[in-house]
Design a protein around this motif. Structure first.
Motif, PDB file in Angstrom:
ATOM      1  N   ALA A  89     -12.737 -25.938 -47.371  1.00 17.73           N
ATOM      2  CA  ALA A  89     -12.709 -25.143 -46.136  1.00 17.73           C
ATOM      3  C   ALA A  89     -11.337 -25.048 -45.503  1.00 17.73           C
ATOM      4  CB  ALA A  89     -13.719 -25.865 -45.218  1.00 17.73           C
ATOM      5  N   SER A  90     -10.609 -26.205 -45.728  1.00 17.93           N
ATOM      6  CA  SER A  90      -9.344 -26.232 -45.225  1.00 17.93           C
ATOM      7  C   SER A  90      -8.197 -25.515 -45.913  1.00 17.93           C
ATOM      8  CB  SER A  90      -8.873 -27.831 -45.074  1.00 17.93           C
ATOM      9  OG  SER A  90      -8.731 -28.160 -46.397  1.00 17.93           O
ATOM     10  N   HIS A  91      -8.582 -25.059 -47.049  1.00 19.82           N
ATOM     11  CA  HIS A  91      -7.748 -24.023 -48.016  1.00 19.82           C
ATOM     12  C   HIS A  91      -7.615 -22.732 -47.438  1.00 19.82           C
ATOM     13  CE1 HIS A  91      -7.359 -27.823 -50.421  1.00 19.82           C
ATOM     14  NE2 HIS A  91      -6.871 -27.186 -51.271  1.00 19.82           N
ATOM     15  N   VAL A  92      -8.484 -22.457 -46.611  1.00 18.70           N
ATOM     16  CA  VAL A  92      -8.670 -21.116 -46.163  1.00 18.70           C
ATOM     17  C   VAL A  92      -7.457 -20.546 -45.151  1.00 18.70           C
ATOM     18  CG1 VAL A  92      -9.952 -19.132 -45.027  1.00 18.70           C
ATOM     19  CG2 VAL A  92     -11.056 -20.941 -46.588  1.00 18.70           C
ATOM     20  N   ALA A  93      -6.536 -19.716 -45.546  1.00 20.45           N
ATOM     21  CA  ALA A  93      -5.536 -19.321 -44.672  1.00 20.45           C
ATOM     22  C   ALA A  93      -6.126 -18.850 -43.207  1.00 20.45           C
ATOM     23  CB  ALA A  93      -4.662 -18.130 -45.273  1.00 20.45           C
ATOM     24  N   PRO A  94      -5.497 -19.026 -41.955  1.00 17.06           N
ATOM     25  CA  PRO A  94      -5.923 -18.457 -40.841  1.00 17.06           C
ATOM     26  C   PRO A  94      -6.260 -16.880 -40.800  1.00 17.06           C
ATOM     27  CG  PRO A  94      -4.434 -20.056 -40.477  1.00 17.06           C
ATOM     28  CD  PRO A  94      -4.354 -19.647 -41.851  1.00 17.06           C
ATOM     29  N   GLY A  95      -7.327 -16.577 -40.243  1.00 15.68           N
ATOM     30  CA  GLY A  95      -7.693 -15.078 -40.446  1.00 15.68           C
ATOM     31  C   GLY A  95      -8.541 -14.843 -41.571  1.00 15.68           C
ATOM     32  N   GLY A  96      -8.613 -15.895 -42.654  1.00 17.33           N
ATOM     33  CA  GLY A  96      -9.185 -15.551 -43.917  1.00 17.33           C
ATOM     34  C   GLY A  96     -10.839 -15.908 -43.794  1.00 17.33           C
ATOM     35  N   LEU A  97     -11.419 -15.915 -44.921  1.00 13.05           N
ATOM     36  CA  LEU A  97     -12.981 -15.554 -45.073  1.00 13.05           C
ATOM     37  C   LEU A  97     -13.306 -16.776 -45.719  1.00 13.05           C
ATOM     38  CD1 LEU A  97     -15.587 -14.170 -44.621  1.00 13.05           C
ATOM     39  CD2 LEU A  97     -15.145 -13.125 -47.040  1.00 13.05           C
ATOM     40  N   LEU A  98     -14.454 -17.573 -45.100  1.00 11.26           N
ATOM     41  CA  LEU A  98     -15.070 -18.831 -46.098  1.00 11.26           C
ATOM     42  C   LEU A  98     -16.691 -18.258 -46.236  1.00 11.26           C
ATOM     43  CD1 LEU A  98     -14.807 -21.718 -47.127  1.00 11.26           C
ATOM     44  CD2 LEU A  98     -15.725 -22.127 -44.987  1.00 11.26           C
ATOM     45  N   VAL A  99     -16.990 -18.043 -47.501  1.00  9.86           N
ATOM     46  CA  VAL A  99     -18.257 -17.802 -47.618  1.00  9.86           C
ATOM     47  C   VAL A  99     -19.081 -19.062 -48.194  1.00  9.86           C
ATOM     48  CG1 VAL A  99     -19.821 -16.614 -49.163  1.00  9.86           C
ATOM     49  CG2 VAL A  99     -17.709 -15.605 -48.685  1.00  9.86           C
ATOM     50  N   VAL A 100     -20.185 -19.517 -47.308  1.00 10.32           N
ATOM     51  CA  VAL A 100     -20.644 -20.669 -47.396  1.00 10.32           C
ATOM     52  C   VAL A 100     -22.017 -20.848 -48.122  1.00 10.32           C
ATOM     53  CG1 VAL A 100     -21.477 -22.857 -46.302  1.00 10.32           C
ATOM     54  CG2 VAL A 100     -19.439 -21.754 -45.666  1.00 10.32           C
TER      55      VAL A 100
END
Lengths: 397, 202
Positions: free
Chosen positions: B82-93
């Motif tokens: 979760a911490s590897h996503v760049a600011p403004g990016g998308l996390l699909v959980v």
């Protein structure tokens, strides 16, 4: 029955092969945009794993026999050969050990076969003795090392810590072997065919040096598979019926004879150094700071160059493709017009010694590396470039 | 320019497969692409990951410090990536298994019941295909038809009998991904609607 589908036979050349002293190719800087369907004439591309692409490239290059022993991160290469070589009616042997594999290769090559051996770092160490013998006996064999972390059994993570081993000699004695270091899977495919050609042209073992990432990754392969022409070899042991017997050996007991043999070998190494140096440059034309890196490190460096350029630093990438012969002269030329060099490797610093020899103290040469299967991030490399920038500015005042 | 996606989850959730499908779709659109799996000493039930980098020029670093998107299908992957996503990016959980919210406000978090939607599509193991559908629906890294063709090309060759389930799983994820905007205030509604529409193609 095997479910393996060999890649299409109708691949054509798409990417330009990197030529010796190729001009800098600035990467495109526009946004990612899905394009329309490829034009009908566009070359067919196939998504392939590095290990599998190199194996198939060897088969298409006319490899008659493969010898190996499984080890990660190279295993898919051996597995591909295990399936495909019998399909082609050629020899695949999983030997009892790495020693067995490389010595079988020595014998098969002496009998005139086009031979491939592959392994990963600890296995290559076991093959070191035979590399010296084959260099001494002048036997052409192509050896692929998919490097992992060391020393010892180390880890299975990617590494470039076998540079010294590959470039400075694996076994004993005064010898050199050409070392080719691709930084993409396409380039690896091209270099496999080139390696067979070099091996036979100069009667020498040739090593292809990649790290675990290039072995495990997949990229679209558009390069054409190529079969180097077979040269009639007047030294091959194929049976002495109707001709005088021949001998292929590394043993020369008379010092005078062995010295002469060494002089002949050195003359050959000199010819290779004069003719076979290869490197590629990116954004070097207006660069005043240069990153020197090969293989996967060069990929990280490419991203770092782009970021550093956005930050206003005039950085370029110098990528050796032959690690021996090393592009010493080209680096020396660069040293005359840039402010400093940063060497990036997946090691504690090995190629950096050859860069320092080439630069000869005229400019600062700094180093950034990670070990044990770790890979530097582009951010780390940009930080190192900033440090070099400060150092070079201080030194020039 | 390059865009990068990390897929992570349990071994067996199709982590490598989803990455390969995305890579193939991008390749077929004429883009450059790089796919790299985690190849450490993973074991069944452990975590696996694959990274896909898509670009319009030669791909640079295979190591992604800040990904444009991450797909996390189990709690350990969520904790790690979760911490590897760049600011403004998308996390699909995969919210069927990941119960804790990420707590980041600088990224878009798309919480989808991937495991349940996969089961509805006919096969629990298609969880990553559901997530891939949501990713493509949301980010449009590749065209939807390219992704569907890549699934046909990849799956159809080896297991034609499960192709329909794969395409259904992709479609259910795609519907959620393309209809959810922002941090999904109306997710319950979306989820219910998808649940009704997908059906089970047996």
């Amino acid at each position: 029955m095997t479910a393996v589908r060999p890649p299409e036979a109708d691949l054509v050349v798409a990417d330009t092969a990197v030529q010796p002293s190729a001009p800098p190719v600035p990467p495109a800087a526009t946004a990612v945009r899905p394009r329309a369907r490829p034009r009908p004439a566009a070359p067919r591309r196939i998504l392939m794993k590095g290990n599998e692409a190199m194996a198939e490239a060897a088969i298409r290059a006319g490899c008659d026999a493969y010898f190996g022993y499984p080890i990660t991160p190279q295993a898919e290469l051996l597995e591909w050969m295990a399936r495909r070589m019998p399909e082609e009616g050629r020899a695949f042997v999983q030997a009892e050990s790495e020693l067995g594999a490389i010595n079988m290769a020595y014998g098969a090559a002496a009998a005139g076969a086009r031979v491939l051996v592959s392994s990963s770092s600890p296995g290559i160490s076991l093959m070191a003795e035979a590399m010296s013998y084959m260099a001494g006996a002048e036997v052409p064999v192509v050896l692929i090392n998919v490097m992992r972390g060391g020393p010892g059994l180390g880890s299975i993570g990617p590494s470039q810590a076998d540079y010294f081993q590959a470039v400075k000699g694996h076994g004993h004695g005064d010898y050199r072997t050409p070392v080719l270091a691709p930084s993409s899977i396409n380039e690896a495919v091209e270099l496999v065919a080139d390696a067979f050609e070099l091996a036979e042209r100069y009667r020498t073992p040739v090593m292809i040096l990649v790290d675990g990432i290039l072995g495990q990754a997949m990229e679209p392969v558009s390069a054409s598979f190529r079969m180097p022409e077979r040269r009639g070899a007047e030294w091959v042991l194929g049976g002495a019926d109707g001709r005088p017997p021949r001998v292929v050996k590394s043993l020369h007991l008379k010092p005078e004879a062995l010295e002469q043999h060494n002089l002949d070998l050195q003359a050959k190494f000199g010819r290779i150094e004069a003719r076979e140096v290869r490197w590629a440059g990116e954004r070097l034309d207006d660069a005043d700071l240069v990153i020197v890196a090969y293989g996967t490190s060069a990929r990280v460096a490419r991203t770092a160059v782009a970021r550093a350029r956005e930050a206003g630093l005039a950085v370029g990438l110098f990528r050796p493709i032959t690690l021996w012969p090393f592009p010493t002269a080209a680096l020396a030329d660069l040293a005359a017009r840039v402010r400093g060099f940063l060497v990036v490797e997946l090691s504690a610093g090995q190629m950096v010694e050859d860069v320092r020899l080439a630069v000869s103290g005229r400019r600062p040469v700094t180093f950034r590396g990670r070990m044990g299967g770790m890979v530097p991030t582009p951010g780390e490399v940009v930080d190192a470039i900033r440090e070099l920038d400060g150092l070079a500015a201080g030194g020039s005042r | 320019m390059e865009r990068s996606v990390i897929f992570a989850g349990f071994g067996g959730q199709g982590i490598l497969f989803a990455g390969k499908v995305l890579a193939r779709a991008a390749m077929d659109e004429g883009l450059e692409v790089f796919w790299i799996p985690s190849y450490g000493p993973e074991m069944r039930g452990g975590t696996a990951s694959s990274t896909v980098i898509i670009g319009d020029g030669p791909i640079g670093s295979p190591i992604v410090d800040q990904a444009d998107a991450a797909v996390v299908l189990n709690p350990p992957s969520h904790a790690k990536y979760a911490s590897h996503v760049a600011p403004g990016g998308l996390l699909v959980v995969n919210e069927t298994l990941v119960l804790e919210p990420t707590g980041r406000t600088d990224i878009t978090e798309l919480r989808i019941p991937c495991t349940r939607l996969a089961r509805d599509a006919g096969d629990d193991s298609l969880v990553s295909v559901v997530a891939l559908g949501a990713l493509v629906g949301r980010l449009r890294l590749v065209r939807v038809e390219s992704a569907r063709q890549a699934i046909r090309d990849t799956v159809g060759m080896k297991r034609p009998q499960v192709l329909a389930a794969d395409l259904a799983a992709f479609a259910s994820g795609y519907r959620v991904g393309s209809r959810t905007h922002g941090p999904s205030p109306d997710q319950e509604i979306v989820r219910t609607r998808v649940h009704h529409r997908v059906g089970v193609p047996r």
